[in-house]
Design an enzyme around this catalytic site. Structure first.
Site, PDB file in Angstrom:
ATOM      1  N   ARG A  71      69.909  39.209  43.446  1.00 43.36           N
ATOM      2  CA  ARG A  71      70.518  38.225  42.536  1.00 43.36           C
ATOM      3  C   ARG A  71      70.627  38.874  41.171  1.00 43.36           C
ATOM      4  NH1 ARG A  71      66.054  36.423  39.497  1.00 43.36           N
ATOM      5  NH2 ARG A  71      64.272  35.904  40.806  1.00 43.36           N
TER       6      ARG A  71
ATOM      7  N   TYR B 247      60.184  39.894  33.627  1.00 41.98           N
ATOM      8  CA  TYR B 247      59.517  40.550  34.758  1.00 41.98           C
ATOM      9  C   TYR B 247      60.305  41.681  35.413  1.00 41.98           C
ATOM     10  CZ  TYR B 247      62.298  37.042  37.317  1.00 41.98           C
ATOM     11  OH  TYR B 247      63.320  36.256  37.794  1.00 41.98           O
TER      12      TYR B 247
ATOM     13  N   HIS C   1      66.298  33.315  38.315  1.00 40.18           N
ATOM     14  CA  HIS C   1      65.899  32.544  39.501  1.00 40.18           C
ATOM     15  C   HIS C   1      66.506  31.139  39.433  1.00 40.18           C
ATOM     16  CE1 HIS C   1      63.384  30.789  42.620  1.00 40.18           C
ATOM     17  NE2 HIS C   1      63.019  29.867  41.758  1.00 40.18           N
TER      18      HIS C   1
HETATM   19  C1  LIG Z   1      56.037  25.238  49.286  1.00 36.61           C
HETATM   20  C2  LIG Z   1      56.512  25.715  47.955  1.00 36.61           C
HETATM   21  N1  LIG Z   1      55.718  26.513  47.206  1.00 36.61           N
HETATM   22  C3  LIG Z   1      56.155  26.957  46.006  1.00 36.61           C
HETATM   23  C4  LIG Z   1      57.366  26.579  45.510  1.00 36.61           C
HETATM   24  C5  LIG Z   1      57.841  27.088  44.156  1.00 36.61           C
HETATM   25  N2  LIG Z   1      58.948  28.022  44.338  1.00 36.61           N
HETATM   26  C6  LIG Z   1      60.230  27.679  44.128  1.00 36.61           C
HETATM   27  S1  LIG Z   1      61.301  28.932  44.457  1.00 36.61           S
HETATM   28  C7  LIG Z   1      60.039  29.973  44.874  1.00 36.61           C
HETATM   29  C8  LIG Z   1      60.330  31.395  45.282  1.00 36.61           C
HETATM   30  C9  LIG Z   1      61.016  31.524  46.587  1.00 36.61           C
HETATM   31  O1  LIG Z   1      61.466  32.840  46.765  1.00 36.61           O
HETATM   32  P1  LIG Z   1      62.379  33.257  47.965  1.00 36.61           P
HETATM   33  O2  LIG Z   1      61.919  32.622  49.217  1.00 36.61           O
HETATM   34  O3  LIG Z   1      62.481  34.727  47.943  1.00 36.61           O
HETATM   35  O4  LIG Z   1      63.810  32.594  47.626  1.00 36.61           O
HETATM   36  P2  LIG Z   1      64.784  32.877  46.390  1.00 36.61           P
HETATM   37  O5  LIG Z   1      64.410  31.889  45.321  1.00 36.61           O
HETATM   38  O6  LIG Z   1      64.609  34.283  45.967  1.00 36.61           O
HETATM   39  O7  LIG Z   1      66.138  32.593  46.906  1.00 36.61           O
HETATM   40  C10 LIG Z   1      58.794  29.339  44.747  1.00 36.61           C
HETATM   41  C11 LIG Z   1      57.516  29.988  45.002  1.00 36.61           C
HETATM   42  C12 LIG Z   1      58.144  25.715  46.305  1.00 36.61           C
HETATM   43  N3  LIG Z   1      59.369  25.311  45.922  1.00 36.61           N
HETATM   44  N4  LIG Z   1      57.708  25.299  47.525  1.00 36.61           N
END
Ligand SMILES: Cc1ncc(C[n+]2csc(CCOP(=O)(O)OP(=O)(O)O)c2C)c(N)n1
Ligand SMILES: [Mg+2]
Length: 356
Positions: free
Chosen positions: A252, A265, A256
């Site tokens: 990306r 970061y 985020h």
């Molecule tokens: C169960 C849960 N834990 C933590 C979060 C907080 N959170 C939101 S996005 C994210 C990161 C997810 O990363 P990834 O799976 O790589 O997806 P991306 O955002 O990079 O598309 C986190 C930890 C959440 N939404 N749900």
């Protein structure tokens, strides 16, 4: 493992076809549809970031850089298939049939944004990480039991592979041999956490070995690799051959979400470099130029048509009042549970206090 699960391309960074057996299937019609959807989703995404900055929609999740993953995989679906997206996959949803207006209403916080479009099994986006995987496996099991030829695609990020739900979803799908494609977009970050801090394994695709299902690692910025490998996995699913795990390696460019600042970061130069070398739209343009079906005027028409479509959707979205916070209590269950009823009552009392 990295060698066993090496990144597969059909088109390289210069837009050259490196797997000639696919050349015949790459028709001008397919390429033009891909290009239009790529431009449409990127234009929409940039507009949303701007709308959020102006306070016209709420927090927004951008996906710029990941368009080939989303457009390529969504174009591989058949009308009767299911789509289980995350909060970042509105590019896939819009390509499969969710309107731009509905997508904007979602980001405005309106419940209308969660209603699946007529005739399409597009589930509302999942925010709790990885919860969609077991549910998608369940939907695939239902299709199998009904004896249909419908398949399921479920999207998730690299971060989701650290959740128990990822393993439960893959295990169930494997044991019951259900028609589901696990489509991972490895953008190499879970918010601020790089992939090297999330797992010791070198690839996500190799995790398929544990469930004895096919795992493939593809270049997620090569729309042909995404489209053809997803189509093959969907075919396997339809033919009763069970699930596939696809790891699409991507990046990306931006934040985020609109409440994140990636310069805290990671080195911003990396996104700039990738934009100049591996951009999914630029690559398809290069391919079209080499094949002799690139037409500058046609591309301008596409961009203008898309701009008009986006502006019209924004105008439609703005005719709706802003989100009603009470709605969030009403649409979780058909009948509210006592906890939700209590929360709604507390909210209403607080609101009356604010108004009075
Ligand atoms: C169960 C849960 N834990 C933590 C979060 C907080 N959170 C939101 S996005 C994210 C990161 C997810 O990363 P990834 O799976 O790589 O997806 P991306 O955002 O990079 O598309 C986190 C930890 C959440 N939404 N749900
Ligand atoms: Mg990620």
């Amino acid at each position: 493992m990295e060698r066993q699960f090496s990144i597969r391309q059909i088109m390289d960074e210069q837009g050259r076809i490196v797997e000639p057996e696919y050349r015949e299937q790459i028709t001008e019609e397919l390429v033009m549809a891909m290009y239009r959807h790529l431009v449409r989703t990127r234009t929409f995404d940039r507009k949303c970031v701007s709308l959020q900055r102006q306070g016209r929609i709420g927090t927004y999740v951008p996906f710029e850089g990941q368009e080939a993953c989303q457009v390529g995989s969504a174009l591989a679906l058949e009308d009767g298939d299911w789509m289980f997206p995350t909060y970042r996959d509105h590019g896939a949803m819009m390509t499969f049939g969710r309107t731009l207006t509905q997508t904007l209403l979602y980001w405005k916080g309106r419940t209308e944004g969660c209603i699946p479009p007529q005739g399409k099994k597009i589930v509302p986006p999942y925010v709790p990480i990885a919860t969609q995987l077991p549910q998608a496996a369940g939907a695939a099991y239902a299709e199998k039991r009904k004896g249909t030829k419908n398949a399921v695609i479920v999207y998730f990020g690299d971060g989701a592979t650290s959740e128990g739900d990822f393993h439960e979803g893959l295990n169930f799908a494997s044991v019951f041999n259900v028609p589901v494609v696990f489509f991972n977009q490895n953008n190499q970050y879970a918010i601020s956490v790089p992939i090297t801090r999330q797992m010791k394994s070198k690839t996500i695709a190799q995790k398929a070995l544990a469930y004895d299902i096919p795992g493939i690692r593809i270049d997620g910025n090569d729309i042909f690799a995404v489209y053809f490998h997803t189509k093959q996995a969907l075919e396997r699913a339809r033919n009763g051959e069970g699930p596939t795990l696809i790891e699409a390696v991507t990046w990306r460019y931006g934040a985020h979400t609109t409440s994140d600042d990636p310069s805290k970061y990671r080195d911003q130069e990396e996104s700039k470099r990738r934009r100049e070398t591996t951009d999914p739209i630029m690559r398809l343009e290069r391919f079209m130029q080499q094949e002799g079906f690139w037409d500058e005027n046609w591309a301008i028409d596409i961009q203008e048509g898309v701009n008009a479509e986006v502006e019209q959707a924004v105008a439609e979205m703005e005719r709706y009042p802003s989100a009603n916070p009470e709605d969030m209590f009403d649409y979780v269950f058909a009948e509210p549970t006592w906890t939700i009823a209590e929360q709604k009552q507390a909210y209403m009392e607080w609101k009356r206090g604010m108004e009075g």
